[in-house]
Design a protein around this motif. Structure first.
Motif, short mmCIF file in Angstrom:
data_model
loop_
_atom_site.label_atom_id
_atom_site.label_comp_id
_atom_site.label_asym_id
_atom_site.label_seq_id
_atom_site.Cartn_x
_atom_site.Cartn_y
_atom_site.Cartn_z
N PHE A 70 -6.94 46.71 -9.32
CA PHE A 70 -6.06 46.38 -10.43
C PHE A 70 -6.93 45.80 -11.55
CE2 PHE A 70 -2.68 43.02 -11.84
CZ PHE A 70 -2.50 43.69 -13.05
N VAL A 71 -7.00 46.51 -12.69
CA VAL A 71 -7.84 46.06 -13.79
C VAL A 71 -7.05 45.96 -15.09
CG1 VAL A 71 -10.02 46.92 -12.86
CG2 VAL A 71 -8.61 48.42 -14.29
N SER A 72 -7.41 45.00 -15.87
CA SER A 72 -6.92 44.88 -17.25
C SER A 72 -7.99 44.09 -17.99
CB SER A 72 -5.57 44.17 -17.29
OG SER A 72 -5.06 44.16 -18.63
N GLY A 73 -7.71 43.73 -19.22
CA GLY A 73 -8.71 42.97 -19.96
C GLY A 73 -8.36 42.79 -21.41
N THR A 74 -9.18 42.06 -22.10
CA THR A 74 -8.99 41.78 -23.52
C THR A 74 -9.57 42.89 -24.36
OG1 THR A 74 -9.17 39.40 -23.05
CG2 THR A 74 -9.42 40.10 -25.35
N ASP A 75 -8.77 43.38 -25.29
CA ASP A 75 -9.19 44.39 -26.26
C ASP A 75 -9.92 43.64 -27.39
OD1 ASP A 75 -9.41 46.82 -27.42
OD2 ASP A 75 -7.27 47.21 -27.61
N CYS A 76 -11.23 43.68 -27.38
CA CYS A 76 -12.02 42.75 -28.20
C CYS A 76 -12.28 43.21 -29.63
CB CYS A 76 -13.37 42.49 -27.54
SG CYS A 76 -13.24 41.61 -25.97
N TYR A 77 -12.19 44.51 -29.89
CA TYR A 77 -12.63 45.03 -31.18
C TYR A 77 -11.46 45.40 -32.09
CZ TYR A 77 -17.23 45.36 -28.98
OH TYR A 77 -18.42 45.08 -28.35
N GLY A 78 -11.80 45.76 -33.32
CA GLY A 78 -10.80 46.30 -34.23
C GLY A 78 -10.43 45.39 -35.38
N SER A 79 -9.79 45.98 -36.37
CA SER A 79 -9.46 45.26 -37.60
C SER A 79 -8.45 44.13 -37.41
CB SER A 79 -8.95 46.24 -38.66
OG SER A 79 -7.85 46.98 -38.21
N PRO A 80 -7.46 44.23 -36.49
CA PRO A 80 -6.54 43.10 -36.32
C PRO A 80 -7.28 41.82 -35.91
CG PRO A 80 -5.64 45.04 -35.24
CD PRO A 80 -7.06 45.37 -35.63
N ILE A 81 -8.32 41.97 -35.09
CA ILE A 81 -9.07 40.80 -34.61
C ILE A 81 -9.97 40.26 -35.72
CG2 ILE A 81 -10.77 40.02 -32.92
CD1 ILE A 81 -9.60 42.26 -31.07
N ALA A 82 -10.67 41.18 -36.39
CA ALA A 82 -11.56 40.75 -37.48
C ALA A 82 -10.77 40.06 -38.58
CB ALA A 82 -12.32 41.95 -38.03
N GLU A 83 -9.60 40.60 -38.89
CA GLU A 83 -8.77 40.01 -39.95
C GLU A 83 -8.17 38.68 -39.50
OE1 GLU A 83 -6.73 39.87 -43.72
OE2 GLU A 83 -8.60 40.67 -42.92
N GLY A 84 -7.75 38.61 -38.23
CA GLY A 84 -7.22 37.35 -37.71
C GLY A 84 -8.24 36.24 -37.75
N TRP A 85 -9.49 36.57 -37.38
CA TRP A 85 -10.57 35.59 -37.42
C TRP A 85 -10.85 35.17 -38.86
CZ3 TRP A 85 -15.54 36.72 -39.53
CH2 TRP A 85 -16.50 35.69 -39.36
N ARG A 86 -10.91 36.13 -39.78
CA ARG A 86 -11.20 35.83 -41.19
C ARG A 86 -10.18 34.85 -41.77
NH1 ARG A 86 -9.64 36.89 -46.16
NH2 ARG A 86 -7.84 38.09 -45.43
N VAL A 87 -8.90 35.12 -41.49
CA VAL A 87 -7.83 34.26 -42.03
C VAL A 87 -7.92 32.85 -41.45
CG1 VAL A 87 -5.33 33.92 -42.06
CG2 VAL A 87 -6.29 36.18 -42.55
N LYS A 88 -8.17 32.75 -40.13
CA LYS A 88 -8.23 31.42 -39.50
C LYS A 88 -9.43 30.61 -39.99
CE LYS A 88 -5.49 32.20 -35.34
NZ LYS A 88 -4.45 31.27 -35.79
N VAL A 89 -10.55 31.28 -40.19
CA VAL A 89 -11.73 30.58 -40.73
C VAL A 89 -11.45 30.13 -42.16
CG1 VAL A 89 -14.12 30.89 -41.46
CG2 VAL A 89 -13.40 31.73 -39.23
N LYS A 90 -10.83 31.01 -42.96
CA LYS A 90 -10.50 30.68 -44.35
C LYS A 90 -9.56 29.49 -44.43
CE LYS A 90 -8.23 32.67 -48.42
NZ LYS A 90 -7.51 33.88 -48.95
#
Length: 449
Positions: A67-87
């Motif tokens: 049984f496997v799952s995991g965190t989807d680490c890449y992509g624009s939603p993550i990059a944008e979420g990080w940018r907004v939180k840092v800002k």
């Protein structure tokens, strides 16, 4: 067969015994690495995957179930979420630090709920990252060698004021697909998973500046998904006969197996008549009682050309669901590096394609941790007596049952998984999704409550 029993007509009938695979992989759809798990992730999908994995471990032995799952680490939603939180001063640290924090919180929530995957990996962290990059390179390079990819130049949104190309989540507008009820349309997909060309997005706005972005050409690699329309139609007919497949799966696939069409409001009919001679060959479908009329094309490229002509003439329209070339690459920095092919380099892989083969990467990562041979995953995914059960939300059927099916068949050496698509859990009468106007509570909060 089980013992004979008596039916309603008094005649005996036999109850077939259940048949189990020799080994099984159970996968749960991957949550994005831009946030903690909300209760839609847990209650709508991961609880079901965990329950079925436990059931199979009991039936065929825990050593025969992964049984496997995991965190989807890449992509624009993550990059944008990080940018907004840092800002906003809500986070300090790198983008990888941001993803790692969220991955650890997601894992802790699963532990708190008693959900027990063999591996909860992360496509951009640790050993999972290394193996996922290797699988991604192999996957795309193999499709290219088999002649299944095209380079296509499309228009991408560009914010003149910010002086930069916009990633998928930095543009928001209205989905152009007819009948779509999405609350948010992004650059080339809406939050319900409908795909379209960026130039068809209705009323686009840059989330960076609030300005209307311009369009500039970019070239990417696309998978020839339309070449698999006949295969999809045959597959739908097979799925209709199976009682272990929810109708929502084959009905959703079937919706995309239509000829390319454009819906135009009646108020523009006279203007359309004036320019229809300049458009590629098409059929006008008479539907007098509807508020719009329909024009149908035999080729997607002709439909795209018609869309541009309609736009140039100020005619409003919406497109129908149909198979479009499936984009594999993009130009955002936070992504898995794409292989260099035909001298084209500097691209990264779009998050949706690489998340489709991430369960293979996670299976390989788990087996690698056990010290197995690097090709051991083939036994689990492709042997006749093995089955992969993929638990997803119904809004992701396009990706897991259409794009994934097409690519796996194109490679010719990966069996398509058994798709279990769950309906949405509702919160305040709307889909429990972080992209909805009303945000659902986080899963950890709900457990504490």
């Amino acid at each position: 067969m089980a013992k004979n029993k008596e039916g309603n007509n008094g005649r005996p009938f036999e109850i077939p015994r259940p048949v189990f695979p020799k080994r099984a992989v159970v996968t749960g759809g991957m949550p994005y690495g831009n946030k903690e798990l909300h209760f839609g992730h847990v209650g709508g999908m991961l609880v079901f995957a965990d329950t079925y994995a436990r059931f199979l471990r009991d039936r065929i032995g825990k050593e025969n179930v992964i049984f496997v799952s995991g965190t989807d680490c890449y992509g624009s939603p993550i990059a944008e979420g990080w940018r907004v939180k840092v800002k906003n001063g809500e986070f300090e640290g790198s983008l990888e630090d941001f993803v790692n924090r969220n991955h650890n919180k997601q894992k802790a929530t699963l532990d708190a709920y008693g959900i027990s995957p063999n591996l909860f990996g992360a496509s951009g962290l640790g050993r999972s990252k290394e193996i996922h990059a290797e699988v991604t390179d192999w996957f795309i390079s193999s499709l290219h060698k088999k002649g299944q990819l095209n380079q296509i130049t499309t228009m991408q949104f560009y914010d003149e004021k910010a002086g930069m190309f916009l990633n998928g989540r930095q543009v928001i507008g209205k989905c152009p697909v007819e009948g779509c009820t999405s609350e948010k349309g992004y650059a080339d997909e809406c939050d319900l998973g409908h795909q379209y060309m960026p130039e068809n997005l209705i009323n686009p706005v840059s989330t960076l500046t609030g300005e209307t972005p311009s369009m500039r050409p970019v070239t990417n690699w696309y998978f020839k998904l339309r070449d698999y329309e006949k295969l999809m139609k045959d597959w739908v007919e097979e799925l209709k006969k199976r009682k272990d497949i929810r109708p929502v799966v084959w009905k959703t696939i079937d919706e995309f197996l239509k000829a390319p069409v454009i819906y135009i409001k009646r108020e523009f009919e006279e203007k359309y008549m004036e320019i229809k001679g300049s458009m590629p060959e098409h059929e006008y479908l008479e539907e007098p009682k509807k508020p719009s009329f329909t024009i149908q094309f035999s080729e997607l490229s002709d439909c795209d050309t018609a869309c541009r002509i309609l736009t140039e003439n100020g005619i409003r329209y919406r497109t129908g669901k149909t198979l479009v070339p499936f984009r594999l690459t993009g130009n955002i920095e936070w992504g898995v590096p794409a292989p260099v092919m035909d001298g084209v380099d500097g691209l990264t892989v779009w998050v949706w394609p690489e998340s489709l083969w991430a369960p293979i990467s996670f299976t390989k990562t788990y087996l690698d941790d056990l010290g197995c041979d690097e090709n051991e995953w083939q036994k689990w995914w492709n042997d006749d007596d093995s089955v992969v059960y993929q638990f997803i939300g119904e809004d992701n059927i396009y990706f897991y049952s259409i794009a994934e099916m097409g690519m796996f068949k194109a490679l010719g050496n990966i069996k398509p998984p058994h798709i279990i698509a769950n309906r949405h859990i509702l919160f305040m009468d709307t889909k429990a999704s972080s992209s909805s106007e009303i945000k659902p509570p986080m899963a950890a909060e709900l457990l504490e409550h």
